[in-house]
Scaffold this active site. Sequence first.
Site, PDB file in Angstrom:
ATOM      1  N   GLU A  54      31.883  16.809   6.994  1.00 54.01           N
ATOM      2  CA  GLU A  54      30.698  17.674   6.901  1.00 54.01           C
ATOM      3  C   GLU A  54      31.034  19.146   6.704  1.00 54.01           C
ATOM      4  OE1 GLU A  54      32.245  18.982  10.422  1.00 54.01           O
ATOM      5  OE2 GLU A  54      32.100  16.895   9.791  1.00 54.01           O
TER       6      GLU A  54
ATOM      7  N   ARG B 256      33.102  20.722   4.810  1.00 48.96           N
ATOM      8  CA  ARG B 256      33.198  21.160   3.414  1.00 48.96           C
ATOM      9  C   ARG B 256      31.816  21.318   2.780  1.00 48.96           C
ATOM     10  NH1 ARG B 256      36.927  16.177   2.043  1.00 48.96           N
ATOM     11  NH2 ARG B 256      37.395  16.644   4.221  1.00 48.96           N
TER      12      ARG B 256
ATOM     13  N   LYS C  88      32.547   9.474  15.141  1.00 50.11           N
ATOM     14  CA  LYS C  88      33.953   9.542  15.521  1.00 50.11           C
ATOM     15  C   LYS C  88      34.262   8.463  16.557  1.00 50.11           C
ATOM     16  CE  LYS C  88      34.508  14.513  14.784  1.00 50.11           C
ATOM     17  NZ  LYS C  88      35.554  14.447  13.732  1.00 50.11           N
TER      18      LYS C  88
END
Length: 531
Positions: A376, A378, A304
């Site tokens: 991640e 899902r 991120k």
Amino acid sequence: MTALTLSSSTAAKVRADAVVIGVVKGGDGPLPTPGVEASDAVDAAFGGRLAALLTTLGATGAESEITKLPAPEGFEADLLVAVGLGPAPADDTAPATETLRRAAGAAARALTGTGHAAFALSSSDPAAVAAVAEGALLGSYAFTEFRGAGEDGDGKSGRGRRFGRGRKEDGRDASAPLAEVTIAGLDAKSAKGSELKAVAERAEVLAQEIARARDLVNTPPNALNPAEFAALAGTAAKEHGLKIEVLDEQALGKGGYGGIMGVGQGSQSPPRLVRLTWRHSKAQHSLALIGKGITYDSGGISLKPAGSNETMKCDMAGAAAVFAAVVSAARLGLRVNVTGWLALAENMPSGSATRPGDVLTMYSGKTVEVLNTDAEGRLVMADALARAGEDSPDALVDVATLTGAMVVALGKRTFGVMSNEDSFRDLVHGIAGEVGEQSWPMPLTEDLMEGLKSSVADIANVGDRMGGGLSAGLFLKEFVADGTPWAHLDIAGPAFNDGSPFGYTPKGGTGSSVRTLVRLIERVAEDGLPG
């Protein structure tokens, strides 16, 4: 936790530090709430000048506006708190329950540091009493686990003072939440007495379990990894008569849970899958709840950007909500079988982490090309959905802080609801509205499946950027057993409040979707599923 009592004493006679009444917004300023005896009594005690006094103090009656003034002569309490309920209903009907809930929450927050407050916001209508009780208890929440007690508490040198804590003249911690809530002016001896007691008891359970979810979300990731989360679930299971099964990394690997293992393999804190079950001997229906439990999300190898990591302890809010909902079902003794699946992992970059381009074999046997390791949630949810479906529940509901796209679409206070059946989606959306949670029904448009195609695997874990929240829902749908009603709640917006508190919603973890899940469980227990 803030204590709750019901009282038949009037607002004037109840023994408390403060009395809370509601006022509405009239054409020329604040007015006593129509149909609420306490508001009229306070106005009479002020010689009919309550509206004029409030106007002088700058009050308008706007929703959740707080005005404090000395209580009138003859009141046991010293302080009067007038909380705004918004525009006066045109037909003098009672305020909406959510309006009352938010007003009670705002008043409770304004009474931080107070020992005991009497709330005289509504009539004896059970729904209104429940709303006031919930709002006051939820508004009294505070997360203090990691704040020092300072010189006045544990005797250690002033650590707590760095957090602005202090003591009032009466010795009470000025930052402590409201200690006791009394709902005053109730006719507890009437035919509604037992019903009022029941809704108050439910409100206490609900508020305590929402506080559990909030605490989990607020706990820093160095104090809550997957194993520690699972241990907390074990403690609650023992306390409330739940069955629990915890799959550790060895069991997950042996069982073929490629999604959960793939997400968690980059962390020194290995993943867990927790199965938490409430069973009732007279249950005729069953429900499975699946919660995303990423205890910290760095994004993995797809790291991120700066500024996007600080609140990623909240990425387990879905698992926290499911945990709280299942415990609520047990504490309320609901006649339904409920299984909660907590898919727990920490998503970290390391030499062992899943890479963009890797292919994972999921529990269902499907293969997934991982194009973005920051998608991640899902992956862990897909394994849990597939496993939950093997138990043949009447319906599946998953809850996840899944996509930033849903925040872009619906903002920070509304969660999206998707489903493989429109009727089930509408049921969940309607229930959310009943309990005061903002949601919106979202479509699962099949054309977006094109973007999830992979040249090397059965499916890719991300699709087109546009409609990304819907693509995530379509991905999850691929792991739901055929013929099983399923709903997906994307709570990425409302799960964590990084702004100022409002109503009964604190800064930080909110407990989003717990009330919706509990009411859905109650509905299934009472009526089953439509159709």
